[in-house]
Design an enzyme around this catalytic site. Structure first.
Site, PDB file in Angstrom:
ATOM      1  CG  ASN A 157      -4.768   2.911   8.613  1.00  0.00           C
ATOM      2  OD1 ASN A 157      -5.279   2.481   8.199  1.00  0.00           O
ATOM      3  ND2 ASN A 157      -4.392   4.515   8.507  1.00  0.00           N
ATOM      4  NE  ARG A 216      -3.377   2.342   2.914  1.00  0.00           N
ATOM      5  CZ  ARG A 216      -3.918   3.141   3.671  1.00  0.00           C
ATOM      6  NH1 ARG A 216      -2.922   3.157   4.861  1.00  0.00           N
ATOM      7  NH2 ARG A 216      -3.843   4.689   3.333  1.00  0.00           N
TER       8      ARG A 216
END
Ligand code: IFM
Length: 499
Positions: free
Chosen positions: A298, A83
């Site tokens: 996250n 990512r």
């Protein structure tokens, strides 16, 4: 062994994506090269005192020049996915208008090398480095920035859409609002407290418009947004602590997740904004809440909240990161973040509580019954690493056991929580991305908070794998071996084809 890579590998589903994550401004450097335009962060980072020890992002990890080496290290690591974010200013230097072919070329090469290495790309469109002309026009306080992000998404879709497996439109809008516009700790350095609220809506609208552009371009990749999520824990049973905790939950979690997943802002925000001119239209809310292919979450830590202003409302850890000069950044909020008693902490002072990972996932499942598949798009820990040379002095060893343990415990608890019988079994958890591939420019904390699996010597730019890198490599090797064995066994069990 408690954190054995092999044991954990055996508990992770074969289809689970194991990845590593970075962001353009934190690693690329080369701020003035090949036609890149300035971003708001370029300017903010030059302000004396804005960054710890006035560290400069000008070179960062020099990834712009060392990208092939970094991809080779990821290939050796054996991760399934990478990512990374696109530098908007590198691709579209003005934030609107012409495209910079050399910017496109850099990401073209990166994507091609990833695919040639068997690594699936997850691309973040916006990870905080707003082009300067947009910041100068008000940044996320200005609704127009959302439309500019939509336009940038069309450019990215046309250039890279054929190779990107997953798109993240916006990363952690909560951090941008809080640190960038409410507290002045991040670019563009605004300390507007509650007047920062429009940046929430504009970023979420930017997400909606970016998703609309990607869908219109018919990109084959999946599309999602990434929000940071921290379970909120009252410091005591005192009703004021509990009320403060609920408010903090709204400001850090619900404000950013509810509009996307429920199509509305939390009631308390709607009540508060009744007194201001802000009233989002149905069209906006419809764009913001369009179905996602996945949700990016996250998870780093839980947050313990107490009533009262505390000693300045700057989270523990952020104070260390900022050095002694906190003047102007302490807003005197009616509640504050406080430490977890007896919790081990990272170098930032963040509590290490893998036991709150299941809480985070269970709360998400309960609040959002229509939650799409979830990727944990970031998780990791900063520790001051010790670099040890072996006796001959020719080999460097970095025994980052605490980071390794952090990762093992958090990945393990996420997998367990979402397995049958777990507290968040309804969540379809698809993967985990370690923050970060390499030590990098940790925003206002400069190079003082290393999160990497790879140590970076910021003088020579040499990358050295830490113990956590070898641990993840072993985990991935074990998973691949098990997958190959399963394929072999199923082929052996198949009946012979009839001639
Ligand atoms: O470095 C950051 C990243 O850019 C966004 N999420 C949190 C990380 C660690 O602070």
């Amino acid at each position: 062994m408690k954190h054995s890579a092999k044991d954990l590998a055996a508990r992770i589903p074969p289809s689970f994506t194991m990845g590593v994550a970075t962001a353009a401004f934190q690693i690329e450097g080369a701020l003035d090269e090949d036609g890149r335009g300035p971003s708001g962060w370029d300017v903010f980072a030059r302000k004396p005192g804005a960054i710890v020890d006035d560290h400069s992002p000008v070179t960062a990890c020099d990834h712009y020049h060392r990208m092939p080496e970094d991809v080779a290290l990821m290939k050796e690591l054996g991760v399934d996915s990478y990512r990374f974010s696109l530098s908007w200013s590198r691709i579209q230097p003005g934030g609107s208008g012409p495209v910079n072919p050399k910017g496109i070329d850099f990401y073209d090469r990166l994507l091609d090398q990833l695919l040639a290495s068997g690594i699936s790309p997850m691309v973040t469109l916006y990870h905080w480095d707003t082009p300067l002309p947009l910041d100068e026009a008000g940044g996320w306080l200005n609704r127009d920035t959302a439309y500019r992000l939509g336009e940038f998404a069309s450019i990215a879709a046309a250039a890279f859409g054929d190779r990107v497996a997953r798109w993240v439109t916006v990363n952690e809008p909560a951090t941008v609002t809080t640190n960038g516009y409410a507290l002045g700790l991040h670019a563009p350095g605004e300390s507007q407290l509650l007047k920062a609220l429009p940046t929430v809506h504009h970023q979420l609208l930017g997400h909606g418009l970016a998703m609309q552009a990607l869908r219109a371009a018919k990109v084959p990749g999946e599309i999602g947004i990434t929000n940071v999520y921290s379970p909120m824990v009252p410091a005591s049973n005192n009703p004021l602590d509990k009320l403060s905790t609920a408010l903090m939950d709204v400001f850090q979690n619900r404000l950013f997740a509810d509009p996307v997943l429920l199509g509305k802002y939390p009631d308390v925000i709607r009540a508060a904004t009744f007194f201001s001119s802000f009233s989002p239209s149905d069209e906006d809310m419809d764009l913001i809440s369009k179905p996602l292919d996945f949700y990016g979450l996250n998870y780093y830590m839980p947050t313990r909240v107490a009533a009262g202003p505390g000693d300045g409302a700057v989270p523990p850890g952020m104070a260390e990161a900022m050095g002694d000069d906190l003047s102007g950044s302490a807003p005197g909020a009616p509640f504050h973040i406080t430490e977890f008693p007896n919790a081990e902490t990272t170098a930032y002072g963040w509590p290490i509580r893998p036991d709150y990972m299941p809480v985070a996932l269970a709360e998400m499942a309960e609040r959002y019954p229509e939650l799409p598949p979830v990727f944990i798009t970031e998780g990791g820990a900063s520790f001051e690493d010790v670099v040890v040379r072996d006796k001959a002095g020719d080999r460097i060893i970095i025994p980052d056991e605490r980071r390794l343990r952090y990762l093992a415990e958090h990945i393990s608890s996420a997998v367990e929580a979402t397995s049958p019988g777990g507290p968040a079994e309804s969540i379809d958890l698809r993967g985990y991305y370690v923050w970060s591939l390499l030590d990098n420019f940790e925003w206002s904390a400069g190079y003082k908070q290393p999160f990497g699996l790879l140590h970076v010597d910021f003088e020579s730019m040499a990358r050295t794998p830490k113990a956590s890198y070898y641990w993840l490599q072993e985990l991935q090797d074990a998973r691949k071996e098990a997958a190959a064995k399963a394929v072999g066994e199923s082929a052996a069990g198949e009946p012979e084809p009839v001639a």
